[in-house]
Scaffold this active site. Structure first.
Site, short mmCIF file in Angstrom:
data_model
loop_
_atom_site.label_atom_id
_atom_site.label_comp_id
_atom_site.label_asym_id
_atom_site.label_seq_id
_atom_site.Cartn_x
_atom_site.Cartn_y
_atom_site.Cartn_z
N HIS A 162 0.90 -1.23 0.24
CA HIS A 162 0.06 -0.11 -0.12
C HIS A 162 1.15 1.15 0.32
CE1 HIS A 162 -3.13 3.31 1.47
NE2 HIS A 162 -3.71 2.05 0.82
N GLU B 37 1.00 4.03 -2.52
CA GLU B 37 1.37 5.45 -2.28
C GLU B 37 2.00 5.79 -0.88
OE1 GLU B 37 -2.27 5.91 0.00
OE2 GLU B 37 -4.13 4.88 -1.49
N HIS C 70 -7.27 -2.07 -4.52
CA HIS C 70 -5.90 -1.62 -4.87
C HIS C 70 -5.89 -2.46 -5.87
CE1 HIS C 70 -5.50 1.93 -2.60
NE2 HIS C 70 -6.00 1.49 -1.74
CO CO Z 1 -5.75 2.68 0.32
#
Ligand code: CO
Length: 307
Positions: free
Chosen positions: A188, A218, A250
């Site tokens: 993530h 991210e 995702h």
């Molecule tokens: Co997310």
């Protein structure tokens, strides 16, 4: 010498009296504690806390963890909470009311639970985990909260967790992968300092299997950093795997989706052959075993706390 001896003899009865008084206070305290415990019988529970997912396909991960936890602790009630308010709000619109950790703990307190092991199902100690720590600490201090409450570590907290996670992730790479084919683990990533865990995992992979790369949506390492590595090693084929507990939004959109900016399409644009693996890490039993061990440690701390 004799003077000192006679003084100590004289003082002895007085110190005995002090000792008896102390013992009496101690016994009264113990009795009142026992009484309080007698009024409210001990009740142990487990609260599993995940980020949450809006995708029904992600349920496979939650169901696998739920089944494993119930099998390991058949006598302990298991409840769930979700840390993402975005996910909770999204699902509330579909009529599915998921609880936040604070709501679930308030419910458990009202149901008479006195000992609760809260198990984080997060991957790293990032924002979601640190918020959960604060919630647990708050419940520990409420006068009418839960007397004994312990928080189990996310998948990776200690260095040993990192090493073990690296080993099981490698063990779950599809056997069909060829020696000269790369693997990208899609994490993530976060602006939270906990992002260093992804960088550490990349470092651990370097010695185990130099063609396994960690990229994040991210945070860092970025996809562009991974692309540069693939290019310099003249890789022709990559396997894409989520480094997230669920194969949710995702994995299905950012990683393997049909949009031109999905990882799979960007990598195909680089001339690579891509194979997506749509499985969350919580679908692998040896990964779930790490969370289960962390839950056991939390339960053991509850036992130590209760004595
Ligand atoms: Co997310």
């Amino acid at each position: 010498m004799s003077h000192a001896l006679s003084r100590s003899r004289r003082n002895r009865p007085a110190s005995r009296r002090t000792l008896s008084a102390l013992l009496l206070v101690l016994l009264t305290l113990l009795a009142s504690t026992a009484l309080a415990h007698g009024v409210k019988p001990e009740k142990t529970g487990i609260l599993l806390v995940a980020f949450g997912s809006s995708m029904p396909q992600a349920q496979a991960s939650f169901e696998n963890i739920d089944a494993k936890v119930r099998a390991a602790h058949p006598d302990v009630p298991v409840q769930w909470a979700f840390t993402s308010h975005i996910i909770r709000n999204k699902l509330a619109k579909e009529g599915k009311n998921l609880l936040s950790p604070a709501q679930a703990l308030a419910d458990m307190a009202a149901q008479g639970f006195t000992r609760v092991a809260v198990q984080s199902l997060h991957t790293i100690p990032g924002e979601e985990y640190t918020d959960l720590q604060r919630t647990v600490a708050a419940f520990r201090s409420f006068p009418d909260g839960i007397a004994h409450i312990e928080l189990g570590a996310p998948l990776m907290l200690s260095t040993a967790d990192l090493e073990r996670t690296a080993d099981v992730l490698l063990a779950n790479v599809p056997k069909e992968r060829g020696k000269d084919e790369a693997v990208i683990l899609m994490g993530h990533g976060t602006p939270h300092p906990g992002n260093v865990y992804y960088i550490a995992m990349q470092e651990l992979m370097r010695s185990r299997d130099p063609l396994v790369f960690v990229g994040t949506v991210e945070g860092t390492p970025t996809l562009d950093q991974v692309r540069a590595e693939l290019k310099s090693r003249k890789i022709k084929k990559v396997w894409l795997m989520p480094f997230m507990s669920v194969a949710g939004d995702h994995a299905r959109n950012d990683m393997a989706g049909s949009e031109p900016d999905s990882w799979i399409n960007i990598l195909k644009g680089d001339g690579l052959q891509c194979v997506p693996v749509l499985k969350g890490t919580a679908e692998f039993d040896d990964v779930v075993a790490i969370w289960l061990d962390h839950l056991n440690e939390a339960l053991q701390r509850l036992d130590a706390d209760g004595k």
